[in-house]
Enzyme design. Structure first.
Site, short mmCIF file in Angstrom:
data_model
loop_
_atom_site.label_atom_id
_atom_site.label_comp_id
_atom_site.label_asym_id
_atom_site.label_seq_id
_atom_site.Cartn_x
_atom_site.Cartn_y
_atom_site.Cartn_z
N CYS A 52 -2.47 8.86 2.85
CA CYS A 52 -2.15 8.38 1.50
C CYS A 52 -3.24 8.78 0.51
O CYS A 52 -2.96 9.13 -0.63
CB CYS A 52 -1.96 6.87 1.52
SG CYS A 52 -3.32 5.97 2.28
N GLU A 57 0.89 -1.18 0.00
CA GLU A 57 0.00 0.00 0.00
C GLU A 57 0.91 1.21 0.00
O GLU A 57 1.55 1.49 1.01
CB GLU A 57 -0.86 0.02 1.25
CG GLU A 57 -1.89 -1.08 1.31
CD GLU A 57 -2.61 -0.99 2.63
OE1 GLU A 57 -3.21 0.07 2.89
OE2 GLU A 57 -2.51 -1.93 3.41
P1 NDP Z 1 8.61 4.90 4.26
O1 NDP Z 1 8.51 4.13 2.99
O2 NDP Z 1 9.76 5.80 4.44
O3 NDP Z 1 8.63 3.91 5.53
C1 NDP Z 1 7.60 2.99 5.79
C2 NDP Z 1 8.12 1.88 6.67
O4 NDP Z 1 9.07 1.11 5.95
C3 NDP Z 1 8.83 2.36 7.94
O5 NDP Z 1 8.51 1.47 8.98
C4 NDP Z 1 10.30 2.24 7.54
O6 NDP Z 1 11.15 2.13 8.63
C5 NDP Z 1 10.26 0.97 6.72
N1 NDP Z 1 11.39 0.79 5.78
C6 NDP Z 1 12.20 1.72 5.24
N2 NDP Z 1 13.08 1.15 4.39
C7 NDP Z 1 12.81 -0.18 4.39
C8 NDP Z 1 13.35 -1.31 3.70
N3 NDP Z 1 14.36 -1.18 2.82
N4 NDP Z 1 12.81 -2.52 3.93
C9 NDP Z 1 11.76 -2.66 4.78
N5 NDP Z 1 11.22 -1.63 5.47
C10 NDP Z 1 11.72 -0.41 5.27
O7 NDP Z 1 7.22 5.67 4.39
P2 NDP Z 1 6.80 6.75 5.47
O8 NDP Z 1 6.90 6.14 6.83
O9 NDP Z 1 7.52 8.01 5.18
O10 NDP Z 1 5.23 6.93 5.17
C11 NDP Z 1 4.75 7.84 4.25
C12 NDP Z 1 4.37 7.16 2.94
O11 NDP Z 1 3.46 6.10 3.19
C13 NDP Z 1 3.66 8.09 1.98
O12 NDP Z 1 4.17 7.92 0.68
C14 NDP Z 1 2.22 7.63 2.05
O13 NDP Z 1 1.48 7.94 0.90
C15 NDP Z 1 2.39 6.16 2.25
N6 NDP Z 1 1.16 5.58 2.81
C16 NDP Z 1 0.39 4.77 2.02
C17 NDP Z 1 -0.82 4.28 2.49
C18 NDP Z 1 -1.68 3.38 1.64
O14 NDP Z 1 -2.55 2.74 2.20
N7 NDP Z 1 -1.50 3.32 0.34
C19 NDP Z 1 -1.30 4.61 3.82
C20 NDP Z 1 -0.40 5.45 4.58
C21 NDP Z 1 0.79 5.91 4.07
P3 NDP Z 1 12.53 3.03 8.69
O15 NDP Z 1 12.07 4.44 8.72
O16 NDP Z 1 13.25 2.54 9.89
O17 NDP Z 1 13.36 2.77 7.50
#
Ligand code: NDP
Length: 468
Positions: free
Chosen positions: A274, A240
């Site tokens: 999102c 997502e």
């Molecule tokens: P990120 O992609 O930066 O991070 C999301 C999660 O992934 C965090 O827990 C992060 O932890 C983890 N992560 C980062 N790198 C990796 C990796 N290589 N492998 C596995 N996990 C990893 O997103 P944000 O937290 O900044 O959230 C905002 C984004 O989420 C926006 O683009 C928004 O649109 C989207 N979103 C989508 C939704 C949907 O339903 N479509 C709903 C809500 C949000 P860490 O920071 O430690 O790396």
């Protein structure tokens, strides 16, 4: 400072090191999150693997446990909501709604069934199609709705018979850990494990060989990395991802009646949703009036510390996101756009940013072409509806979209031409656990909610019995 603990094999576990958690209203560290070690990550996954056989066999026990889990979250909603506001920034009332909504999601999941489909049942044989859980699911969540996104995913995975290792964002780890504390005795040990830590914990989790499915919500960039890792081991994935939802406002709208709804479709959770409206295409005959109405709303709605009762919208969650929002607005300003209202931070500490309405901006401006994920809305104009649809679809994103009109049939016809997972008419952001939710194009793969979410948490097994 309180000590927050991981949940591994039913135990609340301390860690050797920790990382700072910042209150975005002040920009100051208010607590520390436990930093999960590589050994603890292994324990969490191994424990989930060990819990899987018993958990996957007994649907009635799973239903009972999920009901208990929902009750435990409800009973602790006040304290979890306080911490959610402190780490995420959203107003306390909205934090409470998120926690209570999460409990409801779990209750709804507890009522889902996994029906067996009978393809053939005669004297020659019996063919049944059954749904089987994958095994251990890695659930990875972002910082905008840490508890509700996590609980929706976890509930679906668990009721299907999977066990879970959940990793929230390091920006908002604490509310999820408090959920772990609350539900500790509601679930058998190992069925749900919660680990927190900074990068590269997520990557280590997704690479673990025992993980059979990754359920990820976050940005497109990270989603692609997750999909690439999954491909090396053919792990299943649900993604997502981000969105850049367009709202098309037709010439026959009653601006006075719809502007407020459109405003909240864009600015709820300070635009950090999102499926928020992230760009508006308004017919030229209503454009100016709509811009003024949205600007009036933007000026009126109080932005500030989510702990204060007058606050309707909280800060941007973190410094990186705050800098990104500021940068996109400056880029638009330099490109000749009109900043109708807002366009600057509020106060000299923390990450509050004024509600911002932008006009006279091109489709190519970054604030229109990229996902801003903050309290900023560009309002563009169009003269031809087909052109507005083309511009709305001219993006790699495909999460949601909306069409606004006094004529519902006309709006529905336009909405059906949007290239996105959910197309709304005269509303935006309206999610229901009864309908599937997912994105097209770069906004995701797979679906959550209801039986569609359950299907995504399972794979098919055919039982084929020869008779006679
Ligand atoms: P990120 O992609 O930066 O991070 C999301 C999660 O992934 C965090 O827990 C992060 O932890 C983890 N992560 C980062 N790198 C990796 C990796 N290589 N492998 C596995 N996990 C990893 O997103 P944000 O937290 O900044 O959230 C905002 C984004 O989420 C926006 O683009 C928004 O649109 C989207 N979103 C989508 C939704 C949907 O339903 N479509 C709903 C809500 C949000 P860490 O920071 O430690 O790396």
């Amino acid at each position: 400072m309180s000590e927050y603990k991981l949940l591994i094999n039913g135990d609340l576990v301390s860690t050797e090191s920790s990382f700072p958690v910042i209150n975005p209203a002040s920009g100051e560290v208010f607590a520390r999150g436990p930093e999960c070690s590589p050994e603890q990550l292994n324990q969490a996954v191994e424990t989930a693997q060990a819990a899987f056989p018993a958990w996957s066999k007994d649907l009635a026990a799973r239903k009972k446990a999920l009901v208990a889990m929902a009750g435990a979250i409800q009973a602790n909603s006040e304290s979890i909501a306080q911490v959610l506001t402190l780490e995420q920034g959203k107003p306390l009332q909205q934090a409470k709604t998120e926690i209570m909504g999460s409990a409801i999601q779990i209750q709804l999941a507890a009522g889902l069934e996994l029906p067996v489909e009978v393809i053939q049942d005669n004297d020659k044989g019996l063919i049944e199609v059954r749904r089987k859980p994958y095994g251990v699911v890695a659930t990875i969540t972002p910082w905008n709705f840490p508890v509700s996104i996590a609980m929706g995913k976890v509930a679906s995975a668990l009721i299907a018979g999977n066990t879970v290792v959940l990793k929230p964002s390091p920006y908002t780890p604490l509310s999820t850990l408090l959920v772990g504390q609350a539900i500790q005795s509601a679930l058998p040990p190992g069925v749900l494990n919660i680990i927190t830590g900074s990068d590269p914990l997520g990557s280590h989790l997704t690479n673990h060989p025992y993980i059979r499915k990754i359920d990820f919500t976050g940005s497109v960039g990270t989603g692609k990395k997750v999909a690439a890792v999954a491909a090396t081991d053919l792990k299943r994935v649900t993604l997502e991802l981000g969105g850049n939802d367009a709202a098309i406002v037709l010439d026959d709208v009653d601006v006075d009646a719809m502007a407020k709804k459109l405003f909240w479709g864009a600015f709820t959770n300070s635009g950090q949703v999102c499926i928020a409206t992230k760009r508006v295409y308004a017919h030229e005959s209503v454009h100016q009036k709509l811009v003024q109405s949205l600007a009036a709303m933007a000026d009126k709605v109080v932005v500030g510390d989510g702990m204060l009762p007058e606050t309707r919208l909280g800060p941007v969650n973190n410094k990186a996101q705050f800098d990104r929002v500021s940068e996109l607005v400056e880029d638009a300003r330099k490109g000749g756009a009109t900043i109708v209202t807002g366009g600057q931070p509020i106060g000299d500490k923390g990450y509050c940013y004024a509600n911002t309405i932008i006009s006279d901006v091109d489709d190519s401006a970054r604030i229109v072409a990229e996902e801003q994920f903050g309290p900023v809305l560009p309002v563009l104009s169009f003269s031809d509806v087909d052109d507005a649809i083309r511009r709305a679809n001219d993006t790699h994103f495909g999460l949601g979209g909306s069409v606004w009109s006094s004529n519902v049939d006309r709006a529905t016809e336009v909405a059906s031409q949007l290239e996105c997972g959910t197309a709304w008419v005269n509303q935006h952001l309206a999610l229901t656990p009864m309908a599937p939710f997912g994105g097209s194009k770069w906004s995701g793969m797979g679906y959550i909610n209801g039986r569609w979410g359950l299907e995504g948490s399972t794979e098919l097994q055919v039982i084929n019995v020869k008779r006679g």
